[in-house]
Design an enzyme around this catalytic site. Sequence first.
Site, PDB file in Angstrom:
ATOM      1  N   ASP A  64       0.857  -1.207   0.000  1.00  0.00           N
ATOM      2  CA  ASP A  64       0.000   0.000   0.000  1.00  0.00           C
ATOM      3  C   ASP A  64       0.885   1.246   0.000  1.00  0.00           C
ATOM      4  OD1 ASP A  64      -2.378  -1.500   2.285  1.00  0.00           O
ATOM      5  OD2 ASP A  64      -2.666  -1.071   0.155  1.00  0.00           O
ATOM      6  N   GLU A 108      -5.940   7.112  -0.395  1.00  0.00           N
ATOM      7  CA  GLU A 108      -6.450   6.295   0.711  1.00  0.00           C
ATOM      8  C   GLU A 108      -5.425   6.205   1.823  1.00  0.00           C
ATOM      9  OE1 GLU A 108      -7.012   2.003   0.209  1.00  0.00           O
ATOM     10  OE2 GLU A 108      -8.808   2.166   1.457  1.00  0.00           O
TER      11      GLU A 108
END
Length: 344
Positions: free
Chosen positions: A67, A89
């Site tokens: 991520d 995000e």
Amino acid sequence: MDQGQTLRQHLDGFATDPDRRLIADAVAAFADAAIEITELTCGGALAGITGEGQTLNGDGDIQKDLDLQADRIIRRALAGVSVAALASEEANEIEIRDPASAISIAFDPLDGSSNINTNMSVGTIFSIVRTPLHARAAFTQPGTTQLAAGFVVYGPQTSLVLTLGDGVDIFTLDRKTRAFRQIRSQVKIPPNTAEFAINASNRRHWDPPILAYIDDCIAGADGVLQTNFNMRWIGSLVAEAYRILTRGGIFLYPADARDGYREGRLRLLYEAHPMAFIMEQAGGGATTGNLRILDLAANTLHQRVPLIMGSIESVQRLERMHMSPDIKFERNAPLFATRGLFRN
Ligand code: AFP
């Protein structure tokens, strides 16, 4: 649109004015980042990717190593593009870069990251919006202000799905030339489907319209839908969306009664908005059940939203089932249980 053209050729054909050139440069930056990210997803443990993580993002999700690496790769790729505001995000705050730029971007650097160490498809999702008067307000606009949207699936193929506001095209990475090459143009989602995707383990938490619809699907040819359905659940939004663009289907991540899931799980800005834009551009639909996703504007950066998307006939059926309070959902009643009142 001729099949087989490269993404760069496609973008050059689109970039007929300075604002469109800016959008084209941003999409090209995501494509460049995707080539770097796919080398990490393909390498997995050999590339030092564990799929583990220690930190939490702004919404309380564990941030896996990929991520964070994907977020860094994308920000680096966008360094050469004039962007007013960036929302990710993986970041708690919006990043203001060049407030005078005509575009701002929201992105999910790596969606489906819980699939990394199980060798399942993961992806990157992005939404390009027109920057309003104040860059800080870029992400409080309805989804209809999007100028472009796309996602990359890091799967058996690395494929990029893109809408520039005039239909949906798909490009697959040619690993020999390291260029994305068009494989499909003006994709259209079949209006009807016999395939639904939902995490069925949450059935006890669903609201009545979802219960009724899924039970009608499971009732098959003997039920009100008079069709035998198939079910899929990959746990990766980009993979589900790609399948729907390929053969139709309906994807549901509804609101449910679990703590923290009263607005579903998926985020409006960098998951539901771009997916909704793509679905509608391909002749499909995207709704909360009660509201069109593209009409919604976010109040907070990581705002969640129920998401039902895919084949238009199924989306519209689910909207009717949500909006007709006089329909009786007598669920699990003995013998004389009544079903949804719709007959297709
Ligand atoms: P992760 O990024 O945490 O793996 O979540 C993926 C996702 O946001 C979306 O891609 C899936 O469709 C959905 O969550 C799966 O959710 P469940 O794990 O609750 O089924």
